[in-house]
Design an enzyme around this catalytic site. Structure first.
Site: not given
Length: 297
Positions: A44, A106, A108, A178, A206, A238
């Site tokens: 990415n 979700q 994964t 983050n 972030t 990314d």
């Protein structure tokens, strides 16, 4: 041409499924729809760098099924240098399987595939490396021999021992995290954030839609995010890193590097898939100047 940015980490195919309900043990529910996207943190970032006109190289183990694939063709068309990928015989390429139900729950599953071989690989000699989510052992090895290191531990932070993490950070120039990851970094090393700020040249944290903060020793820059209609936030981090690193290499001041990163990220979230809507440099500049200031001011 700008100095090549070599990016270490996963090259993954992401399979995103919309399902009626997340199945428990011995349960089955219908798949409403599914799509295949290009992903993997390293790929990415490398794709983002190339798309906005930077010079990127991918250092990533892949399976033989990657050769001749649409994904390989996609990266080559963008201009990503694939000369340092490792072809791992007998292993499938890395894949992620993400299941999301109607309530946005979700589940994964991540198949490391060829990436399982990371610890056994001998890192190449490069000048500027960005360590994306990848194996701690390989990242530690390449960080020790590379003149300039950018590091993003990401979701693989849980795999790092205190020794490996400190080893990498002692050789890191730019650290991306983050707000959750910086807390975890401090916990693993048993230090406070001031220690991290002094350990690396540049620390970037972030905060999703609330923007980012850049620390350069005693200087702090607050970077506001650009408000867009976000469809999928998965590739935002990314994209931010790709934009920041290209701007940094071009010699922009740190606050503008952060704003370039924020601008590239604003494109990435506008469609599903981490590499689906990455901008060119010209597209980035147009949006940058609409929301911030003239980029060459």
């Amino acid at each position: 041409m700008d100095q090549k940015i070599s990016v270490v980490g996963h090259t993954s195919v992401d399979y995103l499924f919309n399902v009626e309900k997340i199945a428990g043990p011995n349960e089955s529910y219908p798949v409403i729809d599914y799509n295949e996207y290009y992903g993997g943190g390293a790929a990415n970032v490398a794709a983002g760098i190339a798309k906005i006109g930077g010079n990127s190289q991918l250092i990533s183990p892949v399976g033989p099924d990657f050769l001749g694939s649409d994904y390989e063709s996609h990266l080559l068309k963008l201009g990503v240098d694939l000369s340092l990928i490792y072809i791992i015989e007998g292993e499938k390429n890395t894949s992620a399987f993400v299941y999301t139900d109607k309530e946005h729950n979700q589940c994964t599953y991540f198949h490391w595939g060829a990436s399982f071989k990371f610890p056994e690989l001998v890192p190449p000699n490069v000048n500027f490396v960005h360590l994306a989510t990848a194996d701690p052992i390989f990242n530690s090895k390449i960080a020790k021999i590379t003149p300039f290191v950018s590091f993003d531990p990401g979701q693989d932070l849980v795999l790092y021992s205190k020794k490996d993490l400190r080893s990498i950070l002692e050789n890191t120039n730019i650290l991306f995290t983050n707000r959750h990851e910086i807390k975890r970094v401090c916990e693993i090393l048993e230090v406070d954030i001031t220690h991290i700020k002094n350990l690396v040249d540049i620390l970037i944290i972030t905060y999703d839609s609330k923007g980012s903060t850049i620390y350069n020793k005693n200087i702090e820059y607050k970077i506001p995010a650009i408000d867009v209609c976000a469809v999928d936030p998965t590739g935002a981090g990314d994209a931010y890193r790709a934009g920041f690193l290209v701007a940094y290499q071009k010699g922009y001041p740190l606050d503008k590097c952060g704003k370039v990163g924020s601008t590239v990220a604003s494109f990435a979230v506008e469609s599903v898939g981490c590499q689906t809507s990455l901008p060119t440099w010209a597209q980035m500049v147009e949006r940058f100047q609409l929301h911030y200031e003239p980029i060459n001011e």
